[in-house]
Write a protein that holds these residues in place. Structure first.
Motif, PDB file in Angstrom:
ATOM      1  N   ALA A 145       0.826  -1.219   0.000  1.00 34.26           N
ATOM      2  CA  ALA A 145       0.000   0.000   0.000  1.00 34.26           C
ATOM      3  C   ALA A 145       0.860   1.269   0.000  1.00 34.26           C
ATOM      4  CB  ALA A 145      -0.930   0.011   1.214  1.00 34.26           C
ATOM      5  N   ILE A 146       2.152   1.122   0.332  1.00 34.65           N
ATOM      6  CA  ILE A 146       3.060   2.282   0.309  1.00 34.65           C
ATOM      7  C   ILE A 146       3.850   2.230  -1.000  1.00 34.65           C
ATOM      8  CG2 ILE A 146       4.989   3.457   1.438  1.00 34.65           C
ATOM      9  CD1 ILE A 146       4.097   2.212   4.076  1.00 34.65           C
ATOM     10  N   PRO A 147       3.610   3.182  -1.919  1.00 38.90           N
ATOM     11  CA  PRO A 147       4.323   3.131  -3.199  1.00 38.90           C
ATOM     12  C   PRO A 147       5.812   3.400  -2.998  1.00 38.90           C
ATOM     13  CG  PRO A 147       3.060   5.173  -3.006  1.00 38.90           C
ATOM     14  CD  PRO A 147       2.705   4.345  -1.814  1.00 38.90           C
ATOM     15  N   ALA A 148       6.656   2.599  -3.690  1.00 43.37           N
ATOM     16  CA  ALA A 148       8.109   2.800  -3.582  1.00 43.37           C
ATOM     17  C   ALA A 148       8.471   4.179  -4.122  1.00 43.37           C
ATOM     18  CB  ALA A 148       8.840   1.716  -4.350  1.00 43.37           C
ATOM     19  N   VAL A 149       7.878   4.528  -5.268  1.00 42.15           N
ATOM     20  CA  VAL A 149       8.056   5.864  -5.845  1.00 42.15           C
ATOM     21  C   VAL A 149       6.664   6.426  -6.065  1.00 42.15           C
ATOM     22  CG1 VAL A 149       8.945   7.212  -7.774  1.00 42.15           C
ATOM     23  CG2 VAL A 149      10.202   5.199  -6.997  1.00 42.15           C
ATOM     24  N   GLU A 150       6.369   7.525  -5.393  1.00 42.40           N
ATOM     25  CA  GLU A 150       5.011   8.082  -5.458  1.00 42.40           C
ATOM     26  C   GLU A 150       4.974   9.304  -6.377  1.00 42.40           C
ATOM     27  OE1 GLU A 150       1.618   9.979  -2.486  1.00 42.40           O
ATOM     28  OE2 GLU A 150       3.621   9.571  -1.724  1.00 42.40           O
ATOM     29  N   PRO A 151       4.153   9.244  -7.433  1.00 35.83           N
ATOM     30  CA  PRO A 151       4.025  10.432  -8.281  1.00 35.83           C
ATOM     31  C   PRO A 151       3.269  11.539  -7.556  1.00 35.83           C
ATOM     32  CG  PRO A 151       2.520   8.695  -9.011  1.00 35.83           C
ATOM     33  CD  PRO A 151       3.313   8.133  -7.871  1.00 35.83           C
ATOM     34  N   VAL A 152       3.689  12.782  -7.772  1.00 33.43           N
ATOM     35  CA  VAL A 152       3.021  13.935  -7.146  1.00 33.43           C
ATOM     36  C   VAL A 152       2.377  14.757  -8.259  1.00 33.43           C
ATOM     37  CG1 VAL A 152       3.338  16.012  -5.750  1.00 33.43           C
ATOM     38  CG2 VAL A 152       4.701  13.971  -5.280  1.00 33.43           C
ATOM     39  N   TYR A 153       1.071  14.989  -8.129  1.00 37.91           N
ATOM     40  CA  TYR A 153       0.304  15.657  -9.191  1.00 37.91           C
ATOM     41  C   TYR A 153       0.029  17.120  -8.861  1.00 37.91           C
ATOM     42  CZ  TYR A 153      -0.523  10.946 -10.912  1.00 37.91           C
ATOM     43  OH  TYR A 153      -0.340   9.686 -11.406  1.00 37.91           O
ATOM     44  N   PRO A 154      -0.108  17.968  -9.888  1.00 38.82           N
ATOM     45  CA  PRO A 154      -0.578  19.339  -9.640  1.00 38.82           C
ATOM     46  C   PRO A 154      -1.958  19.272  -8.974  1.00 38.82           C
ATOM     47  CG  PRO A 154       0.217  19.097 -11.904  1.00 38.82           C
ATOM     48  CD  PRO A 154       0.168  17.722 -11.315  1.00 38.82           C
ATOM     49  N   LEU A 155      -2.215  20.196  -8.041  1.00 40.74           N
ATOM     50  CA  LEU A 155      -3.462  20.177  -7.255  1.00 40.74           C
ATOM     51  C   LEU A 155      -4.253  21.459  -7.450  1.00 40.74           C
ATOM     52  CD1 LEU A 155      -2.039  18.828  -3.864  1.00 40.74           C
ATOM     53  CD2 LEU A 155      -3.171  17.500  -5.657  1.00 40.74           C
TER      54      LEU A 155
END
Length: 694
Positions: A145-155
């Protein structure tokens, strides 16, 4: 009709798990209302959670994923103080910090005596490690459930990173394979993934390189978007060209009379552009041509000769300009040449009222008027031509495509010549004007002197004002431009009014005029007229003077806060001077401290007068939307392509689209059918409708 296989992509975002009406409305504001819009909403950075140190080795400022035992909860009765949870591993202790933490919830997710995986940013307070508001807290059994690499999106306001992440990854579950629409050889050459794999890879970046516009997945998606755009433009172009045109091949008598009146010879590029225009007008297809010329390259004379070609064939011509000042200036410069050729021209703007307007319209409808020059007024329903053959549209980016079509609908098989004095990089020309053929004027008319451009620190303002005083004493005229100063509360017109007051005190009110965007048209026209023909020698202005106005005596241009302007805008402003026989100087007043980009811009503008070189550099420094001003340019909103980085792909898409339409104009081949899907995918439905209607 959109193909059935695309229905999942055009489902409403509220069909995704966990997305209700409220979240759906926010996602629509952020990316769009359809599932496909979330697939186009690519991450802009990543959080790498693969760093797995012990507590003792955890580095301050880094995101770390730790395996911890929950030792003790230290709730606070004071709402202003955080709930703290003491955790540890074999190497030491760390405190998890929760401001306004819910005690019941925290006891449930972090039960004392149990182990948990916790991921978040490490901080140190009094040499003790702590983690404020961890991003993830999971049992050891739920590590995936914890992504190794987490993408971060514009909010956007109201949406958290977690909600957007979940929605986008819900959209990825809807991915269905689509038949390949790219040329197999081109796909192999670039070693690109399939479309659906490219979407998946773009949303699962493994490192910072995967976020770059040059990564294989992002290049593939950018090319798809560019190809859809170019294909739609090529189809529109084919459709318009299919509408029967008329052959305009005049005998040259009127044109010869005008050429004999000119005090100079036509330049090489003017002759070349005219040949391309005459060839288009002589063909049975309708002309759709863009004439790009730098400031002072002589577009107006090219337009006049093209219009005279239509008049020689018994047709009328119209020239549309974006402002009244420009329309009347075109009229004033063309009238003596038209009189020499023995033809009647008229001007029509919003200022024409009553009997005079009625007479102009009657002369036009009867065919007595050969050439009509004007503003948007030329689009109005009561403006009826006897037989319109050629429409010339000046400063195309100020008008939409619809207005271009509206003027050409005023006649039968009307040829269209579009002009712009804004040099546009080739890649952007393809993007915004891919439906047009392009002619360029590279050289300036003979006799034009180079403009000396100097960059001066604004601390030397007094020296500049003294120099201006010396110039006006010699009879020169001076433009003084005041932009909006970003860090100030003042608007651009307030800054201009202040400078106007200062210069009026120095040189006398009659010698200084003021023009800014808040003035009425009549006031602006009066101030401009005073500067062009009257006693005013200094025109203080905001950027409203940017396009077109011709004052041969103006030999000095002062631009305050030049660092706040884009390169193309500085070049346009500078082009207001150097139009007569006087030596001309452009003074760029800059702030003492400059950003690297601003420094580069001012260096480029002071080293070259070539508008096309400047435009390419501007694109590199500022990006496509900024250069053209996306809202007013007709430039489509690109979600995946960045013209500044994908210029080569743009050129390839342009060539590919034209080749496809030449070989398979109805998109009926195997690849053609797949390309129809591409057009629907990028919501270019109108282009497919063009196919169906033939």
């Amino acid at each position: 009709m959109r193909p059935d296989k695309l229905f999942p992509y055009f489902a409403d975002v509220t069909t995704l798990p966990g997305v209700g009406t409220r979240i759906g409305a926010l996602l629509e504001k952020l990316a769009g209302r359809h599932v496909i819009d979330l697939l186009w909403h690519l991450p802009r950075e990543i959080v790498d959670r693969r760093y797995r140190p012990t507590v003792r080795m955890a580095e301050s400022g880094r995101v770390a994923t730790l395996t911890l035992r929950v030792d003790k909860h230290l709730p606070s009765s004071d709402r202003r103080r955080p709930h703290r949870v003491i955790c540890s591993d074999e190497s030491g202790e760390i405190t998890l910090i929760f401001f306004k933490g819910d005690k019941g919830y925290l006891n449930r997710v972090l039960p004392e005596g149990e182990q948990r995986l916790v991921s978040g940013r490490i901080e140190y307070y009094n040499s003790t490690p702590q983690m404020p508001h961890p991003d993830f807290i999971e049992p050891l059994s739920n590590e995936e459930a914890i992504p190794a690499v987490e993408p971060v999106y514009p909010l956007t306001a109201g949406l958290s990173a977690k909600v957007v992440f979940k929605a986008v990854h819900g959209a990825l579950e809807k991915l269905v394979p689509l038949e390949e629409w790219l040329d197999p050889a081109y796909l192999t050459k670039h070693d690109w993934p399939s479309w659906q794999d490219a979407v998946r890879i773009a949303h699962h970046p493994e490192g910072p390189d995967d976020l770059l516009p040059t990564s294989k997945a992002r290049q593939r998606l950018a090319y798809d978007e560019l190809l859809a755009n170019q294909l739609a433009l090529a189809l529109m172009r084919e459709r318009i060209k299919k509408q029967a045109g008329r052959r305009f091949q005049g005998n040259g008598t009127l044109r010869q009379k005008v050429i004999q009146q000119l005090p100079f010879d036509l330049t090489g590029s003017q002759k070349e552009a005219l040949k391309e225009i005459y060839d288009d007008m002589a063909a049975e297809l309708r002309m759709l041509r863009l004439l790009q010329g730098d400031v002072g390259s002589g577009k107006t004379i090219v337009a006049l000769l093209a219009m005279l070609n239509a008049v020689e064939c018994g047709q009328q011509a119209a020239l549309v300009a974006p402002t009244e000042i420009l329309a009347r200036q075109h009229y004033d410069s063309i009238r003596p040449l038209a009189q020499a050729a023995g033809i009647q021209i008229a001007v029509l703007t919003g200022r024409n009222k009553g009997k005079a307007r009625k007479q102009t319209l009657e002369d036009l409808a009867s065919g007595q008027t050969n050439i009509l020059i004007g503003t948007h007024a030329l689009f109005q329903d009561d403006v009826i031509y006897h037989d319109l053959g050629l429409a010339v549209i000046d400063e195309q980016h100020r008008f939409g495509v619809h207005q271009r079509l509206a003027i050409s609908a005023k006649g039968k098989g009307v040829d269209t010549l579009v002009m712009t004095a804004t040099p546009i990089p080739r890649t952007l020309t393809m993007t915004a004007y891919g439906d047009l053929d392009v002619s360029r004027l590279y050289d300036k008319p003979p006799g034009r002197k180079p403009i000396k451009t100097v960059v001066i620190n604004k601390d030397r303002m007094e020296e500049v004002i003294s120099a201006v005083g010396r110039k006006i004493a010699e009879g020169s005229k001076v433009y003084w431009v005041c932009p909006l100063v970003e860090e100030s509360e003042k608007s651009d017109f307030a800054a201009a009014e202040e400078r106007y007051a200062d210069l009026s005190r120095r040189f006398g009110e009659t010698r200084v005029a003021l023009v800014h965007g808040q003035m009425k048209s009549t006031e602006k026209d009066a101030a401009m007229t005073d500067f062009v023909e009257g006693s005013a020698q200094i025109l203080v202005a905001t950027t409203v003077i940017e396009v077109g106005v011709n004052v041969p005596e103006a030999s000095v241009m002062v631009i305050e806060h030049a660092e706040n302007f884009g390169l193309a805008q500085l070049h346009q402003l500078r082009g207001r001077i150097g139009r007569g026989s006087l030596e001309s100087t452009c003074i760029l007043l800059r702030a003492p401290q400059l950003s690297e980009t601003a420094r580069e811009r001012l260096k480029v503008i002071s080293e070259t007068e070539d508008g096309f070189v400047i435009a390419e550099k501007d694109l590199e420094l500022r990006g496509a939307g900024e250069v053209l001003g996306t809202r007013q340019s007709g430039l489509p909103d690109m979600r995946l392509a960045d013209i500044a980085h994908h210029g080569e792909l743009m050129k390839a898409a342009y060539d590919d689209a034209r080749l496809v339409i030449n070989r398979d104009p109805q998109l009926e081949s195997e690849r053609g059918k797949n390309l129809r899907v591409l057009l629907y995918l990028f919501e270019r439905d109108a282009a497919v409708a063009n196919l169906r209607s033939g």
